[in-house]
Design a protein around this motif. Sequence first.
Motif, mmCIF file in Angstrom:
data_model
loop_
_atom_site.group_PDB
_atom_site.id
_atom_site.type_symbol
_atom_site.label_atom_id
_atom_site.label_comp_id
_atom_site.label_asym_id
_atom_site.label_seq_id
_atom_site.Cartn_x
_atom_site.Cartn_y
_atom_site.Cartn_z
ATOM 1 N N HIS A 90 2.814 10.840 8.917
ATOM 2 C CA HIS A 90 1.559 11.363 9.391
ATOM 3 C C HIS A 90 1.312 10.480 8.479
ATOM 4 O O HIS A 90 0.930 10.240 7.026
ATOM 5 N N VAL A 132 -1.577 11.377 6.354
ATOM 6 C CA VAL A 132 -2.442 12.099 4.894
ATOM 7 C C VAL A 132 -1.477 11.300 4.083
ATOM 8 O O VAL A 132 -1.799 11.507 3.166
ATOM 9 N N THR A 133 -0.124 11.774 3.932
ATOM 10 C CA THR A 133 1.015 11.136 3.000
ATOM 11 C C THR A 133 1.699 10.215 2.872
ATOM 12 O O THR A 133 2.519 9.942 2.409
ATOM 13 N N HIS A 140 -3.809 15.380 11.327
ATOM 14 C CA HIS A 140 -4.044 16.369 10.218
ATOM 15 C C HIS A 140 -6.227 16.062 10.677
ATOM 16 O O HIS A 140 -6.083 16.858 11.047
ATOM 17 N N GLY A 195 6.491 14.395 4.970
ATOM 18 C CA GLY A 195 5.651 13.728 3.935
ATOM 19 C C GLY A 195 5.035 15.234 4.767
ATOM 20 O O GLY A 195 3.952 15.641 4.427
ATOM 21 N N ASP A 196 5.201 16.965 4.225
ATOM 22 C CA ASP A 196 4.780 17.935 4.733
ATOM 23 C C ASP A 196 5.104 18.978 4.808
ATOM 24 O O ASP A 196 6.047 19.529 5.042
ATOM 25 N N SER A 197 5.178 19.796 4.366
ATOM 26 C CA SER A 197 5.293 20.897 3.898
ATOM 27 C C SER A 197 6.081 21.772 4.993
ATOM 28 O O SER A 197 7.154 22.950 5.092
ATOM 29 N N HIS A 198 5.645 21.731 6.386
ATOM 30 C CA HIS A 198 6.404 22.409 7.106
ATOM 31 C C HIS A 198 6.867 22.052 8.197
ATOM 32 O O HIS A 198 7.280 22.507 9.720
ATOM 33 N N LEU A 228 -6.307 23.473 9.522
ATOM 34 C CA LEU A 228 -6.754 23.377 8.408
ATOM 35 C C LEU A 228 -8.285 22.190 7.824
ATOM 36 O O LEU A 228 -7.892 21.210 9.510
ATOM 37 N N MET A 231 -9.009 19.591 7.254
ATOM 38 C CA MET A 231 -9.151 17.976 7.223
ATOM 39 C C MET A 231 -9.545 17.323 8.304
ATOM 40 O O MET A 231 -9.747 15.931 8.742
ATOM 41 N N ARG A 236 -0.939 29.669 7.095
ATOM 42 C CA ARG A 236 -2.375 29.676 6.194
ATOM 43 C C ARG A 236 -3.699 30.098 6.061
ATOM 44 O O ARG A 236 -3.662 29.934 7.020
ATOM 45 N N ARG A 294 -8.850 27.574 3.002
ATOM 46 C CA ARG A 294 -7.932 26.835 4.181
ATOM 47 C C ARG A 294 -8.627 26.501 5.486
ATOM 48 O O ARG A 294 -8.802 25.174 5.674
HETATM 49 C C1 LIG Z 1 -1.698 17.807 4.311
HETATM 50 C C2 LIG Z 1 -0.477 18.358 4.394
HETATM 51 C C3 LIG Z 1 0.580 16.869 2.928
HETATM 52 C C4 LIG Z 1 -0.253 19.810 4.031
HETATM 53 C C5 LIG Z 1 1.349 20.127 4.153
HETATM 54 O O1 LIG Z 1 2.148 19.630 3.617
HETATM 55 O O2 LIG Z 1 1.985 21.019 4.707
HETATM 56 C C6 LIG Z 1 -0.599 20.489 5.432
HETATM 57 O O3 LIG Z 1 -0.143 19.545 6.900
HETATM 58 C C7 LIG Z 1 -0.191 22.133 5.542
HETATM 59 O O4 LIG Z 1 -0.619 22.011 6.190
HETATM 60 O O5 LIG Z 1 -0.675 22.844 4.740
#
Ligand SMILES: CC(C)[C@H](C(=O)O)[C@@H](O)C(=O)O
Length: 467
Positions: free
Chosen positions: A34, A36-37, A64, A129-132, A412, A414, A431, A436
């Motif tokens: 995506h 952002v990362t 995002h 590149g995203d935690s979810h 979030l 953004m 979250r 947030r």
């Molecule tokens: C912006 C991105 C890196 C971030 C993540 O990694 O999760 C976002 O998707 C989130 O949910 O906080």
Amino acid sequence: MSPKTLYDKIWDAHVTHEADDGTTLLYIDRHLVHEVTSPQAFEGLRMANRKVHAPDKTIAVPDHNVPTTEGRDIFIENEESRIQVEALDTNAREFGLHYYPVSDIRQGIVHIVGPEQGWTLPGMTVVCGDSHTATHGAFGALAHGIGTSEVEHVLATQTLIQKKSKNMKVEITGKLAPGVTAKDITLAVIGKIGTAGGTGHVIEYCGEAIRSMSMEGRMTVCNMAIEGGARAGLIAPDETTYEYVKGRPHAPKGAQWEAALAWWKTLTSDEDAHWDKVVTIRGEDIAPVVTWGTSPEDVLPITAAIPAPEDFTGGKIDAVRRSLEYMDLKPGTPLSEIAIDTVFIGSCTNGRIEDLRAAAAILKGRKIKEGIRAMVVPGSGLVRAQAEEEGLAEIFTEAGFEWRLPGCSMCLAMNPDQLAPGERCAATSNRNFEGRQGRGGRTHLLSPAMAAAAAVTGHLTDVRDLI
Ligand SMILES: CC(C)[C@H](C(=O)O)[C@@H](O)C(=O)O
Ligand code: SF4
């Protein structure tokens, strides 16, 4: 052969090299990208004069930063958003990736688009590149987030340097009571194990309640594995999985489908596999839940009251004190008496068609409480189209909800969808950290049905009173 967990099996199938200290080079099947990362990662490639190693396994979609109102005109106003989205556009085209720009009906949140298009399949390694990214684990894939330098590494080599995690089993037995959904399960698990409970582990969710769940529900459960501290969450594939996957644009077909299916059927944890940690929750014991603090582990059944800092131990006492201050809540207040200003239905946790159906079922023939700001943000253009076809969009708008275009939206802050300072939101996202959803905004996490119920009454509400 020693017995293996599902995680062990997927891991072993992807090892290309293992050093003496256990550091491993893993092959990556799918790389989701995506806006952002990824910009610096592509910049790194360019500087090194390299290409994307496997553009046919790399999928790019902006989510995002994109505004969710018609015209998406914020691009002109918000410099940072515009630059990131434009960079993804340039990179995706230049490096020849599979790409879904905002003009494409398939665009949406990366974790909704991947499965929807059949990119995510059982037994795969999936990174982003995203935690979810854990969301994709619902298919019995090993899926997790990576950092920007790792994004560059995967782009360049289609491999990732990893160390193996431990195995954790989370079993949800029995059946769920009416009004209880996948979101309640995943929050209840975090409530039980805490946000550090899964640290160093990959969680496999199992048990009857998981087995009887749809793919949408399973994605909701795995989505929040990261919120429980785990590296990834996954669920063994079964008929429900195959049925969801079959016929999707990028799923295997014909003889390839048969071959894939034969392998997928071996993707279960062996009976006597070793688990480093086991947690069991009875499905019958789970109630519709809601978060009250600024950590996803601050969760209680909707029938409970706000706890006092003294109910906790150690460092959590101060954390709760601060949480309650930020959330402007007093111990002893029943959760169902907390008035809200905003309702957000969407995100990669709960922006799929089934989530929209669950919310619409509560809203049908009802209106949201006067003064409440409520929005539904479908997770992809295809979810949106499907919801329109099913008449859900009409139910939402007639009830007083805004019907938006796909993106991460108010999950979030953004993009333009943000809370104002002091605003309190019932949100289906994952979250609830301070700020947030916008600086000074307050978040209560809950299921889509619970969010709809809160929109109707104007306060956090036990959805079971409305069904
Ligand atoms: C912006 C991105 C890196 C971030 C993540 O990694 O999760 C976002 O998707 C989130 O949910 O906080
Ligand atoms: S919807 Fe929220 S949690 Fe999901 S990827 Fe977007 S910002 Fe992250």
